[in-house]
Design a protein around this motif. Structure first.
Motif: not given
Length: 90
Positions: A7-12, A31-37
């Protein structure tokens, strides 16, 4: 190979990845491309249900059946010795 859920912490957004256990965890969100998984803890896809999943069910599976005494051999010894004993008492 196990399927890991992230789960991405930025876009959920959530996603699943088929990875080897030795692979490093995924980092970039699809989905958003950020390194937040972040890896989620999920329920396994199978259940150990029913008979056959206990240690005691497999205790004698590797032993040959010839080592076990049978009732036929134990019953033939008992009557012959008791009939001899009954003849001695008469």
């Amino acid at each position: 190979m196990p399927i890991y859920e992230y789960q991405c912490q930025a876009c959920r957004a959530t996603c699943e990845k088929l990875q080897k256990m030795s692979d490093s965890p995924a980092i970039d969100c699809e989905a958003c491309g950020k390194p937040e998984l972040e890896r989620l803890i999920s329920m396994p896809g199978f259940r150990l249900k029913g008979t056959g999943w206990y240690e005691t069910d497999f205790k004698n599976s590797g032993k040959p059946a010839a080592n076990k005494p049978t009732e036929a051999t134990s019953n033939t010894d008992t009557p012959s010795s008791s009939s001899t004993d009954s003849n001695k008492s008469e």
